[in-house]
Design a protein around this motif. Structure first.
Motif, PDB file in Angstrom:
ATOM      1  N   GLU A  85       0.960  -1.249   0.043  1.00 50.83           N
ATOM      2  CA  GLU A  85       0.097  -0.055   0.163  1.00 50.83           C
ATOM      3  C   GLU A  85       1.007   1.181   0.119  1.00 50.83           C
ATOM      4  OE1 GLU A  85      -3.192  -0.138  -0.318  1.00 50.83           O
ATOM      5  OE2 GLU A  85      -3.224  -2.098  -0.248  1.00 50.83           O
ATOM      6  N   PHE A  86       2.161   1.063  -0.079  1.00 52.36           N
ATOM      7  CA  PHE A  86       3.043   2.274  -0.066  1.00 52.36           C
ATOM      8  C   PHE A  86       3.035   3.315  -0.958  1.00 52.36           C
ATOM      9  CE2 PHE A  86       6.943   4.472  -0.848  1.00 52.36           C
ATOM     10  CZ  PHE A  86       7.132   5.078   0.527  1.00 52.36           C
ATOM     11  N   HIS A  87       2.568   2.929  -2.197  1.00 53.33           N
ATOM     12  CA  HIS A  87       2.407   3.826  -3.367  1.00 53.33           C
ATOM     13  C   HIS A  87       1.076   4.674  -3.049  1.00 53.33           C
ATOM     14  CE1 HIS A  87       2.626   5.508  -7.530  1.00 53.33           C
ATOM     15  NE2 HIS A  87       1.437   5.298  -7.779  1.00 53.33           N
ATOM     16  N   ALA A  88       0.173   4.065  -2.808  1.00 50.54           N
ATOM     17  CA  ALA A  88      -1.335   4.691  -2.680  1.00 50.54           C
ATOM     18  C   ALA A  88      -1.062   5.562  -1.264  1.00 50.54           C
ATOM     19  CB  ALA A  88      -2.316   3.605  -2.434  1.00 50.54           C
ATOM     20  N   TRP A  89      -0.329   5.353  -0.523  1.00 46.30           N
ATOM     21  CA  TRP A  89      -0.140   5.889   0.615  1.00 46.30           C
ATOM     22  C   TRP A  89       0.503   7.547   0.368  1.00 46.30           C
ATOM     23  CZ3 TRP A  89       4.547   7.514   3.465  1.00 46.30           C
ATOM     24  CH2 TRP A  89       4.339   8.198   4.438  1.00 46.30           C
ATOM     25  N   HIS A  90       1.880   7.446  -0.174  1.00 50.92           N
ATOM     26  CA  HIS A  90       2.501   8.500  -0.447  1.00 50.92           C
ATOM     27  C   HIS A  90       1.712   9.455  -1.658  1.00 50.92           C
ATOM     28  CE1 HIS A  90       4.393   8.130  -4.311  1.00 50.92           C
ATOM     29  NE2 HIS A  90       4.704   6.588  -4.076  1.00 50.92           N
ATOM     30  N   ARG A  91       0.908   8.870  -2.271  1.00 52.84           N
ATOM     31  CA  ARG A  91       0.067   9.808  -3.311  1.00 52.84           C
ATOM     32  C   ARG A  91      -1.028  10.455  -2.265  1.00 52.84           C
ATOM     33  NH1 ARG A  91       1.796  10.754  -8.193  1.00 52.84           N
ATOM     34  NH2 ARG A  91      -0.077  10.380  -9.322  1.00 52.84           N
ATOM     35  N   ARG A  92      -1.547   9.801  -1.308  1.00 52.83           N
ATOM     36  CA  ARG A  92      -2.348  10.426  -0.762  1.00 52.83           C
ATOM     37  C   ARG A  92      -2.097  11.398   0.239  1.00 52.83           C
ATOM     38  NH1 ARG A  92      -4.647   5.341   0.187  1.00 52.83           N
ATOM     39  NH2 ARG A  92      -3.529   5.092   2.326  1.00 52.83           N
ATOM     40  N   MET A  93      -0.643  11.138   0.517  1.00 46.63           N
ATOM     41  CA  MET A  93       0.108  12.278   1.512  1.00 46.63           C
ATOM     42  C   MET A  93       0.481  13.373   0.669  1.00 46.63           C
ATOM     43  SD  MET A  93      -0.242  11.065   4.429  1.00 46.63           S
ATOM     44  CE  MET A  93      -1.700  10.512   4.507  1.00 46.63           C
ATOM     45  N   GLY A  94       0.388  13.419  -0.604  1.00 47.52           N
ATOM     46  CA  GLY A  94       0.632  14.359  -1.359  1.00 47.52           C
ATOM     47  C   GLY A  94       2.248  14.400  -1.928  1.00 47.52           C
ATOM     48  N   MET A  95       2.992  13.329  -1.679  1.00 47.73           N
ATOM     49  CA  MET A  95       3.921  13.174  -2.358  1.00 47.73           C
ATOM     50  C   MET A  95       4.199  12.433  -3.732  1.00 47.73           C
ATOM     51  SD  MET A  95       6.014  12.128   0.967  1.00 47.73           S
ATOM     52  CE  MET A  95       4.669  11.419   1.964  1.00 47.73           C
ATOM     53  N   PRO A  96       4.226  13.221  -4.737  1.00 43.52           N
ATOM     54  CA  PRO A  96       4.155  12.711  -6.135  1.00 43.52           C
ATOM     55  C   PRO A  96       5.293  11.572  -6.447  1.00 43.52           C
ATOM     56  CG  PRO A  96       5.420  14.715  -6.601  1.00 43.52           C
ATOM     57  CD  PRO A  96       4.783  14.643  -4.996  1.00 43.52           C
ATOM     58  N   GLN A  97       6.163  11.529  -5.567  1.00 44.45           N
ATOM     59  CA  GLN A  97       7.546  10.596  -5.837  1.00 44.45           C
ATOM     60  C   GLN A  97       7.695   9.678  -4.597  1.00 44.45           C
ATOM     61  OE1 GLN A  97       8.907   9.564  -8.694  1.00 44.45           O
ATOM     62  NE2 GLN A  97       7.556  11.097  -9.840  1.00 44.45           N
ATOM     63  N   SER A  98       8.132   8.693  -4.501  1.00 47.60           N
ATOM     64  CA  SER A  98       8.457   7.915  -3.254  1.00 47.60           C
ATOM     65  C   SER A  98       9.487   8.800  -2.288  1.00 47.60           C
ATOM     66  CB  SER A  98       9.172   6.596  -3.459  1.00 47.60           C
ATOM     67  OG  SER A  98       9.628   5.945  -2.376  1.00 47.60           O
ATOM     68  N   PRO A  99       9.040   9.043  -1.148  1.00 44.72           N
ATOM     69  CA  PRO A  99      10.058   9.746  -0.262  1.00 44.72           C
ATOM     70  C   PRO A  99      11.093   8.970   0.276  1.00 44.72           C
ATOM     71  CG  PRO A  99       8.062   9.033   0.967  1.00 44.72           C
ATOM     72  CD  PRO A  99       8.018   8.510  -0.330  1.00 44.72           C
ATOM     73  N   LEU A 100      11.037   7.714  -0.102  1.00 43.30           N
ATOM     74  CA  LEU A 100      12.257   7.026   0.382  1.00 43.30           C
ATOM     75  C   LEU A 100      13.106   6.380  -0.684  1.00 43.30           C
ATOM     76  CD1 LEU A 100      10.362   4.304   2.672  1.00 43.30           C
ATOM     77  CD2 LEU A 100      11.425   6.523   3.396  1.00 43.30           C
ATOM     78  N   ASP A 101      14.534   6.603  -0.423  1.00 42.71           N
ATOM     79  CA  ASP A 101      15.486   6.080  -1.687  1.00 42.71           C
ATOM     80  C   ASP A 101      15.593   4.719  -1.666  1.00 42.71           C
ATOM     81  OD1 ASP A 101      16.266   9.043  -1.861  1.00 42.71           O
ATOM     82  OD2 ASP A 101      17.861   8.733  -0.154  1.00 42.71           O
ATOM     83  N   SER A 102      15.268   3.923  -0.765  1.00 43.40           N
ATOM     84  CA  SER A 102      15.409   2.503  -0.779  1.00 43.40           C
ATOM     85  C   SER A 102      14.102   1.647  -1.406  1.00 43.40           C
ATOM     86  CB  SER A 102      15.558   1.900   0.395  1.00 43.40           C
ATOM     87  OG  SER A 102      14.351   2.191   1.282  1.00 43.40           O
ATOM     88  N   VAL A 103      13.022   2.526  -1.629  1.00 44.98           N
ATOM     89  CA  VAL A 103      11.747   2.146  -2.233  1.00 44.98           C
ATOM     90  C   VAL A 103      11.467   3.101  -3.582  1.00 44.98           C
ATOM     91  CG1 VAL A 103       9.308   1.442  -1.992  1.00 44.98           C
ATOM     92  CG2 VAL A 103      10.815   1.301  -0.273  1.00 44.98           C
TER      93      VAL A 103
END
Length: 84
Positions: free
Chosen positions: A63-81
């Motif tokens: 669910e990580f991709h849907a979560w960071h999109r809902r939080m307003g982050m267009p790209q993944s905030p983690l370098d490892s993911v």
């Protein structure tokens, strides 16, 4: 199905039916906060319980991709993911 199961389903629908969307929204909000707490250390927030919350990381990845999109982050905030 038995009579008690029908009765239980009817009572559940009577009480939860009108609030179904509000309950789903509240569950999503709690899940978002939980994800934020578990990923806090990876996002740069000091977390004294990071050692224990790291066990939940594999369960959050689907669910990580849907979560960071809902939080307003267009790209993944983690370098490892890199999900995007």
């Amino acid at each position: 199905m038995g009579r008690w199961a029908d009765f239980r389903n009817g009572v559940y629908e009577y009480y939860a039916g009108p609030y179904r969307s509000a309950l789903a929204r509240e569950k999503r909000t709690e899940d978002d906060y939980f994800t934020l707490v578990v990923l806090g250390e990876a996002l740069g927030v000091p977390d004294p319980a990071a050692y224990y919350s790291a066990e939940f990381l594999p369960t959050l990845y689907p669910e990580f991709h849907a979560w960071h999109r809902r939080m307003g982050m267009p790209q993944s905030p983690l370098d490892s993911v890199s999900c995007c």
